[in-house]
Design a protein around this motif. Structure first.
Motif, short mmCIF file in Angstrom:
data_model
loop_
_atom_site.label_atom_id
_atom_site.label_comp_id
_atom_site.label_asym_id
_atom_site.label_seq_id
_atom_site.Cartn_x
_atom_site.Cartn_y
_atom_site.Cartn_z
N MET A 52 26.82 -23.72 54.96
CA MET A 52 27.00 -22.61 55.88
C MET A 52 25.90 -21.58 55.65
SD MET A 52 30.09 -24.13 55.26
CE MET A 52 30.60 -23.49 53.70
N ASP A 53 25.39 -21.02 56.74
CA ASP A 53 24.42 -19.94 56.65
C ASP A 53 24.95 -18.80 57.51
OD1 ASP A 53 21.84 -19.44 55.31
OD2 ASP A 53 21.21 -18.89 57.34
N ILE A 54 24.88 -17.60 56.99
CA ILE A 54 25.51 -16.44 57.62
C ILE A 54 24.46 -15.57 58.29
CG2 ILE A 54 26.89 -14.37 57.18
CD1 ILE A 54 27.89 -15.94 54.62
N LYS A 55 24.82 -15.08 59.47
CA LYS A 55 23.97 -14.12 60.17
C LYS A 55 24.87 -13.04 60.76
CE LYS A 55 20.37 -13.35 63.48
NZ LYS A 55 19.27 -13.95 64.20
N ILE A 56 24.51 -11.79 60.51
CA ILE A 56 25.23 -10.66 61.09
C ILE A 56 24.23 -9.94 61.99
CG2 ILE A 56 26.46 -8.51 60.62
CD1 ILE A 56 27.05 -9.66 57.81
N PHE A 57 24.60 -9.74 63.26
CA PHE A 57 23.67 -9.09 64.18
C PHE A 57 24.35 -7.91 64.87
CE2 PHE A 57 25.84 -11.97 67.03
CZ PHE A 57 25.84 -11.33 68.26
N ASP A 58 23.53 -7.01 65.35
CA ASP A 58 24.00 -5.84 66.08
C ASP A 58 23.98 -6.16 67.57
OD1 ASP A 58 24.62 -3.38 67.12
OD2 ASP A 58 22.81 -2.37 66.40
N PRO A 59 25.14 -6.23 68.22
CA PRO A 59 25.15 -6.57 69.65
C PRO A 59 24.56 -5.48 70.53
CG PRO A 59 27.36 -6.02 68.91
CD PRO A 59 26.48 -6.03 67.70
N MET A 60 24.37 -4.29 69.97
CA MET A 60 23.80 -3.19 70.76
C MET A 60 22.28 -3.09 70.59
SD MET A 60 26.52 -2.39 72.08
CE MET A 60 26.44 -0.87 72.95
N GLY A 94 24.83 -33.83 54.92
CA GLY A 94 25.97 -32.92 54.98
C GLY A 94 26.17 -32.42 56.40
N SER A 95 27.11 -31.52 56.55
CA SER A 95 27.35 -30.88 57.84
C SER A 95 26.92 -29.43 57.74
CB SER A 95 28.82 -30.99 58.23
OG SER A 95 29.63 -30.32 57.29
N PHE A 96 26.50 -28.86 58.86
CA PHE A 96 26.02 -27.48 58.88
C PHE A 96 26.83 -26.67 59.86
CE2 PHE A 96 23.23 -24.19 60.69
CZ PHE A 96 23.11 -23.40 59.56
N THR A 97 27.26 -25.48 59.42
CA THR A 97 27.99 -24.56 60.27
C THR A 97 27.35 -23.19 60.19
OG1 THR A 97 30.04 -25.74 59.75
CG2 THR A 97 30.26 -23.58 60.78
N PRO A 98 26.81 -22.68 61.31
CA PRO A 98 26.28 -21.33 61.30
C PRO A 98 27.43 -20.33 61.44
CG PRO A 98 25.95 -22.30 63.45
CD PRO A 98 26.58 -23.36 62.59
N LEU A 99 27.49 -19.37 60.54
CA LEU A 99 28.53 -18.34 60.60
C LEU A 99 27.89 -17.07 61.14
CD1 LEU A 99 30.27 -19.00 57.17
CD2 LEU A 99 30.87 -19.90 59.42
N VAL A 100 28.07 -16.83 62.43
CA VAL A 100 27.45 -15.71 63.12
C VAL A 100 28.51 -14.65 63.40
CG1 VAL A 100 26.21 -14.99 65.19
CG2 VAL A 100 25.68 -17.18 64.13
N PHE A 101 28.24 -13.42 62.95
CA PHE A 101 29.14 -12.29 63.14
C PHE A 101 28.40 -11.13 63.77
CE2 PHE A 101 30.40 -14.57 59.30
CZ PHE A 101 31.72 -14.86 59.58
N THR A 102 29.14 -10.25 64.41
CA THR A 102 28.55 -9.00 64.87
C THR A 102 28.88 -7.92 63.86
OG1 THR A 102 30.49 -8.30 66.13
CG2 THR A 102 28.84 -9.63 67.31
N THR A 103 28.16 -6.82 63.91
CA THR A 103 28.42 -5.72 62.99
C THR A 103 29.77 -5.07 63.26
OG1 THR A 103 27.19 -4.27 64.47
CG2 THR A 103 26.01 -5.17 62.56
N CYS A 104 30.34 -5.31 64.43
CA CYS A 104 31.65 -4.71 64.77
C CYS A 104 32.75 -5.77 64.74
CB CYS A 104 31.58 -3.99 66.10
SG CYS A 104 30.83 -4.95 67.42
N CYS A 105 32.64 -6.73 63.83
CA CYS A 105 33.69 -7.70 63.50
C CYS A 105 33.90 -8.82 64.51
CB CYS A 105 35.02 -7.00 63.24
SG CYS A 105 34.90 -5.79 61.93
#
Length: 182
Positions: A52-60, A94-105
């Motif tokens: 898993m690789d994590i990315k947090i982005f700002d939707p604004m 292996g298997s890959f799952t991108p874990l993408v989140f916004t800064t506002c949950c």
């Protein structure tokens, strides 16, 4: 939470080096020291390593203002899949799952699937109601994202990391005591 339900859960694991393999996308991480954020053996399939690789982005942010939130999640997931997916599937097996989140949950579709699977496995292992485990996990995730946003805003102030022992945690009691609406 992954350590509660899976074996062999390292953070920042190094991917196997490439040995002349040709990848479809130019954006694939080809460095021999390429890393993802976390891996776990046996999460999606027994005995198979999940990365898993994590990315947090700002939707604004300016680059996301002209598109819908779903499209922004999709774009960020595709970036991660192009960077790691093919290499992990064919080289690391292996298997890959991108874990993408916004800064506002907010969560991307693949992150939602990941968290639902994690909640199912945790609820089954701990013999707790799934709804309480999901509520507890969402609360923990919200605070983690909030802490990361604060860190970006105010900078670091070192304090010793706190660890919560969730091995004997009663999710139902925690949710009820916290007043979290299920």
């Amino acid at each position: 939470m992954l350590r509660e339900v899976c074996r062999d859960v390292p953070t920042q694991p190094t991917l196997l080096p490439l040995d002349g393999e040709h990848m479809r996308y130019r954006t694939v991480k080809t460095a021999n020291e390429a890393r993802v954020d976390v891996s776990a053996r046996g999460f999606w399939a027994r005995g198979r390593r999940a990365f898993m690789d994590i990315k947090i982005f700002d939707p604004m942010a300016a680059c996301h203002r002209e598109i819908s939130l779903e499209a922004a999640h999709q774009r960020n997931e595709q970036e991660k899949i192009r960077a790691y997916g093919e290499r992990i599937q064919y080289v690391d097996q292996g298997s890959f799952t991108p874990l993408v989140f916004t800064t506002c949950c907010g969560m991307g579709p693949k992150a939602k699937c990941f968290y639902l699977r994690l909640a199912d496995v945790m609820a089954e292992k701990k013999h707790q109601p799934r709804s309480h485990v999901v509520a507890w996990m969402r609360c923990r995730l919200s605070f983690s994202l909030f802490r990361s946003a604060l860190l970006c805003l105010r900078g670091t102030r070192y304090s010793a990391p706190t660890t919560i022992d969730i091995a004997g945690l009663d999710y139902q009691a925690t949710v009820v005591e916290s007043g979290i609406i299920v």
